[in-house]
Design an enzyme around this catalytic site. Sequence first.
Site: not given
Ligand code: FES
Length: 127
Positions: A85
């Site tokens: 993410h």
């Molecule tokens: S940014 Fe979501 S698991 Fe690392």
Amino acid sequence: MWIINRSQPMLETLPLLNDALADPKSEKPMQPASCQNETRSIKPEILVAVGICTHLGCSPSAKFKKGTEDGMDASWLGGFLCPCHGSTFDFAGRVFKNKPAPDNLEVPPHMYLSEKRILIGEDKKGA
Ligand code: FES
């Protein structure tokens, strides 16, 4: 578990990033007291960290080269990218602001048994 031997140029990026980080002074308890310092380590050059993102548990990737060479933006000074993410961390495992990961990477209790031997899971106080 990550054990990373940081070069002097890597360490020199750390004080430059404080304004961009969510917890630059490591005030949240994500490291033992012995590592609550700018490098988040006992020895400045050696980072011991749990390589698990504090968002949902993916493993961040090394993005050690500055700028766009590792696919990051031009202002990137090096560190880690969680591909899941997009959380980013500096060379001390400190998370950048406004990213999904809420906390810096965990630095576990550890201690040096000798110059080159590290015991992970305990510190000198027996924690
Ligand atoms: S940014 Fe979501 S698991 Fe690392």
